[in-house]
Structure formats: structure tokens, C-alpha cells
Write an enzyme that holds these catalytic residues in place. Structure first.
Site, mmCIF file in Angstrom:
data_model
loop_
_atom_site.group_PDB
_atom_site.id
_atom_site.type_symbol
_atom_site.label_atom_id
_atom_site.label_comp_id
_atom_site.label_asym_id
_atom_site.label_seq_id
_atom_site.Cartn_x
_atom_site.Cartn_y
_atom_site.Cartn_z
ATOM 1 N N ARG A 104 -2.195 0.427 7.415
ATOM 2 C CA ARG A 104 -1.609 0.485 8.760
ATOM 3 C C ARG A 104 -0.701 1.704 8.879
ATOM 4 N NH1 ARG A 104 -1.919 -4.148 6.515
ATOM 5 N NH2 ARG A 104 -3.186 -5.796 7.466
ATOM 6 N N ASP A 150 -5.611 -1.104 -6.423
ATOM 7 C CA ASP A 150 -5.974 0.220 -6.978
ATOM 8 C C ASP A 150 -5.680 0.372 -8.464
ATOM 9 O OD1 ASP A 150 -3.118 1.496 -5.105
ATOM 10 O OD2 ASP A 150 -3.146 0.540 -7.084
ATOM 11 N N ALA A 200 0.815 -1.221 0.000
ATOM 12 C CA ALA A 200 0.000 0.000 0.000
ATOM 13 C C ALA A 200 0.846 1.268 0.000
ATOM 14 C CB ALA A 200 -0.916 -0.020 1.218
ATOM 15 N N CYS A 219 -23.158 -16.095 -11.562
ATOM 16 C CA CYS A 219 -22.934 -16.390 -12.991
ATOM 17 C C CYS A 219 -21.538 -15.990 -13.446
ATOM 18 C CB CYS A 219 -23.988 -15.675 -13.836
ATOM 19 S SG CYS A 219 -23.785 -13.876 -13.897
ATOM 20 N N HIS A 254 -3.940 -9.537 -4.336
ATOM 21 C CA HIS A 254 -5.218 -9.366 -3.626
ATOM 22 C C HIS A 254 -6.327 -8.922 -4.562
ATOM 23 C CE1 HIS A 254 -2.684 -8.713 0.252
ATOM 24 N NE2 HIS A 254 -2.946 -9.987 0.040
ATOM 25 N N CYS A 289 -26.485 -8.219 -9.791
ATOM 26 C CA CYS A 289 -26.244 -8.649 -11.172
ATOM 27 C C CYS A 289 -27.526 -8.437 -11.995
ATOM 28 C CB CYS A 289 -25.872 -10.131 -11.163
ATOM 29 S SG CYS A 289 -25.601 -10.837 -12.798
ATOM 30 N N ASN A 293 11.191 2.011 1.977
ATOM 31 C CA ASN A 293 10.121 2.253 2.941
ATOM 32 C C ASN A 293 10.585 3.342 3.913
ATOM 33 O OD1 ASN A 293 8.066 2.026 4.907
ATOM 34 N ND2 ASN A 293 7.765 -0.146 4.399
ATOM 35 N N CYS A 338 -20.244 -11.126 -10.316
ATOM 36 C CA CYS A 338 -21.428 -11.835 -9.797
ATOM 37 C C CYS A 338 -20.974 -13.209 -9.338
ATOM 38 C CB CYS A 338 -22.486 -11.985 -10.888
ATOM 39 S SG CYS A 338 -23.837 -13.077 -10.363
HETATM 40 N N1 APR Z 1 6.477 5.235 0.314
HETATM 41 C C1 APR Z 1 6.802 3.953 0.633
HETATM 42 N N2 APR Z 1 6.251 3.272 1.666
HETATM 43 C C2 APR Z 1 5.358 3.942 2.423
HETATM 44 C C3 APR Z 1 4.979 5.277 2.174
HETATM 45 C C4 APR Z 1 5.587 5.931 1.059
HETATM 46 N N3 APR Z 1 5.294 7.193 0.749
HETATM 47 N N4 APR Z 1 4.053 5.647 3.120
HETATM 48 C C5 APR Z 1 3.874 4.570 3.923
HETATM 49 N N5 APR Z 1 4.656 3.548 3.515
HETATM 50 C C6 APR Z 1 4.770 2.203 4.090
HETATM 51 C C7 APR Z 1 4.520 2.119 5.576
HETATM 52 O O1 APR Z 1 5.730 2.372 6.297
HETATM 53 C C8 APR Z 1 4.076 0.657 5.712
HETATM 54 O O2 APR Z 1 5.194 -0.209 5.760
HETATM 55 O O3 APR Z 1 3.740 1.426 3.494
HETATM 56 C C9 APR Z 1 3.306 0.417 4.406
HETATM 57 C C10 APR Z 1 1.790 0.554 4.577
HETATM 58 O O4 APR Z 1 1.358 -0.484 5.420
HETATM 59 P P1 APR Z 1 0.087 -1.326 4.980
HETATM 60 O O5 APR Z 1 -1.027 -0.419 4.636
HETATM 61 O O6 APR Z 1 -0.121 -2.392 6.009
HETATM 62 O O7 APR Z 1 0.547 -1.978 3.624
HETATM 63 P P2 APR Z 1 0.888 -3.491 3.301
HETATM 64 O O8 APR Z 1 1.939 -3.992 4.180
HETATM 65 O O9 APR Z 1 1.103 -3.475 1.853
HETATM 66 O O10 APR Z 1 -0.463 -4.300 3.617
HETATM 67 C C11 APR Z 1 -1.546 -4.009 2.795
HETATM 68 O O11 APR Z 1 -3.089 -5.246 4.128
HETATM 69 O O12 APR Z 1 -5.207 -5.285 4.866
HETATM 70 C C12 APR Z 1 -4.348 -5.845 3.945
HETATM 71 O O13 APR Z 1 -5.027 -6.814 1.945
HETATM 72 C C13 APR Z 1 -4.793 -5.571 2.547
HETATM 73 O O14 APR Z 1 -3.306 -5.433 0.599
HETATM 74 C C14 APR Z 1 -3.629 -4.894 1.879
HETATM 75 C C15 APR Z 1 -2.500 -5.150 2.832
#
Ligand code: APR
Length: 246
Positions: free
Chosen positions: A36, A104, A24, A130, A119, A148, A214, A127
């Protein structure tokens, strides 16, 4: 642990097989909130809404939150420099594939062709009876839960809910990348979500050099990371791009 951008760039230039694993964090600079950490979605919403049993039992409640998070928040998000550099690296044959936990669609919008969506993808609704797919724009999300047109069954976003299996193509494709990679970029992930977090670990076990980007340390940093580039994805990937193509 080497913290050197130049070392990372020379490895990327020399590598005959590089792949990337993104979380993310790579989309935060596109305005998509992480799950998170600071401003994390799980600080505001209960992850329960993305549990598959909850979705089937309380589709309306689940869909209300899904619409807010994935169709309102995500609305208008565009790829940032980090997505663009990965797509450019693929074009220049410096990257084979992206394995993303994100739903995304920003890697594809940046031009990446080989993207394993661990994911799934929020840009499709399906649906469950179907199997017909819909684009979000083809359904009325003001009238929840969407159904649907063929059999009136409630549509499910085509991303992986907690309690659902990882799509086979993504699971298998990710393992092939992890086993073959000489260099494995790990960008913007806590390394806390299973089984996604095993992919970089398999890459490490198979001899890949792990380059992590990160701003915060993750579960990977002190376990499998060889080169930790502390910082935000867009800025660091821009610096890498400058040195790759200077
Ligand atoms: N650049 C790089 N990393 C970043 C930035 C940035 N600008 N901002 C935040 N982060 C890092 C944070 O330090 C953290 O390690 O991105 C990570 C975000 O944590 P999460 O949202 O838990 O991302 P991730 O580990 O990919 O887990 C996401 O959790 O709920 C599930 O399925 C859902 O795919 C999703 C997964």
C-alpha cells in the site's frame, strides 16, 4: 506521545523482554515494493490474485502474477540495515523475536533466528495433496502452474492467501511475544491488515511500550504508539544501533 530516539534507546537497553513486529515497510529499502502507499503493489495488481478461491479456480492467472511479484521482483533482494540491526539485537540478547508479515525471508537472511512468519514464506512451494515442499529453484517457473513431481498437483507458494488461516506456530508464538513483551518495536506496517494488526494491540493491552518506526503515520500511531520515530526503517535502526552499542 514522546518522539525521542534517546528515550527509545534507553527503553531498549533497560527492557528485559523486547520483541519486534515488522511489515512490508522494513523491506522497502531492500528493493521490495510495499503493498500500500506510494508504489504499492495493490495500486498495480488486484489483491484478488492472492485470494485462495481465485487461486484454486484460476491457478495459471494467479501464478502469472505471483511469479512477477514474488519471484521476479523479490529476486536478488538483500537484507538492509534494519533487518541486520534486529538480528544483531537478538544476538546481544536485546531482542527475543521478530514477528513479520513479510514473506521475503529477509529477516532470516540477516541472521534472525526466532522469526514468526505470520503470512508464511514465499521461499517454499508446497503440494497441497502430499505436502511435499519445494524451493523455487527446484521447479520450472517458466512452465506455469508448477506441479508436484509425485502426484502432478499444482504447487502453492507457502504463504498465506487471503481467506486462509494464519499458520498455528506463528499465531501462537506471536501471542506469547505480545503478552510477554515489555517493549514492542513496530516497524513499517500500516496496521490495516487483520488479524496481524491485533498483535501489537495485544502487546499494548499487556503493558508493553510501543515504539513505532514508519515514515508515515499508521493505524497504530494515534491509538497504541507511545514513541513514534518518524522515518525510514534502515536509517532509524542504524541510529538506534549506534546508540545501543556506542
Ligand atoms: N521504512 C519503514 N516503513 C516504511 C518504509 C520504510 N522505508 N517505506 C514504507 N513504509 C511503510 C508505509 O508507510 C506503510 O505503513 O510501510 C507500510 C507499507 O504498507 P503495506 O505494504 O500495507 O504493509 P503492511 O501494513 O505490512 O501490510 C502488508 O498486506 O496484503 C497484505 O499480506 C499482505 O503481508 C502483507 C500485508
Amino acid at each position: 506521545m514522546i518522539t525521542d530516539l534517546n528515550k527509545a534507546v534507553s527503553l531498549l537497553k533497560q527492557s528485559s523482554y523486547t520483541s519486534a513486529f515488522t511489515g512490508a515497510g522494513i523491506s522497502v529499502e531492500s528493493g521490495v515494493p510495499p503493498f500500500r502507499g506510494e508504489n504499492g503493489l495493490w495500486n498495480k495488481y488486484d489483491p484478488m490474485v492472492l485470494d485462495i478461491d481465485y487461486f484454486h479456480s484460476y491457478p495459471l492467472e494467479s501464478w502469472k502474477v505471483i511469479r512477477e511479484i514474488f519471484y521476479e521482483f523479490f529476486e536478488g533482494a538483500k537484507p538492509n540495515k534494519a533487518h541486520e540491526v534486529l538480528a544483531q539485537m537478538e544476538k546481544e540478547k536485546l531482542l527475543f523475536a521478530v514477528i513479520t508479515q513479510n514473506i521475503d525471508n529477509l529477516h532470516q537472511e540477516a541472521g534472525s533466528k526466532v522469526v514468526y512468519e505470520y503470512h508464511g514464506n514465499a521461499q517454499k512451494l508446497v503440494c497441497t495433496k502430499c505436502g511435499k515442499y519445494y524451493k523455487p529453484s527446484e521447479v520450472d517457473l517458466n512452465n506455469l502452474p508448477p506441479r508436484c513431481s509425485r502426484d502432478n498437483v499444482i504447487l502453492k507458494p507457502d504463504f498465506v492467501f487471503f481467506g486462509e488461516p494464519i499458520p498455528e506456530k506463528a499465531r501462537e508464538g506471536s501471542m506469547v511475544e505480545a503478552v510477554n513483551a515489555e517493549v514492542f518495536l513496530v516497524i513499517g506496517s500500516t496496521g490495516e491488515v487483520m488479524p496481524a494488526c491485533f498483535v501489537p494491540q495485544v502487546a499494548k493491552k499487556n503493558g508493553a511500550v510501543i515504539i513505532e518506526i514508519n515514515p508515515e503515520e499508521s493505524q497504530f500511531t494515534h491509538s497504541i504508539t507511545d514513541i513514534y520515530l518518524k522515518g525510514k526503517a534502515a536509517g532509524i535502526m542504524e541510529e538506534i544501533a549506534k546508540k545501543l552499542w556506542e
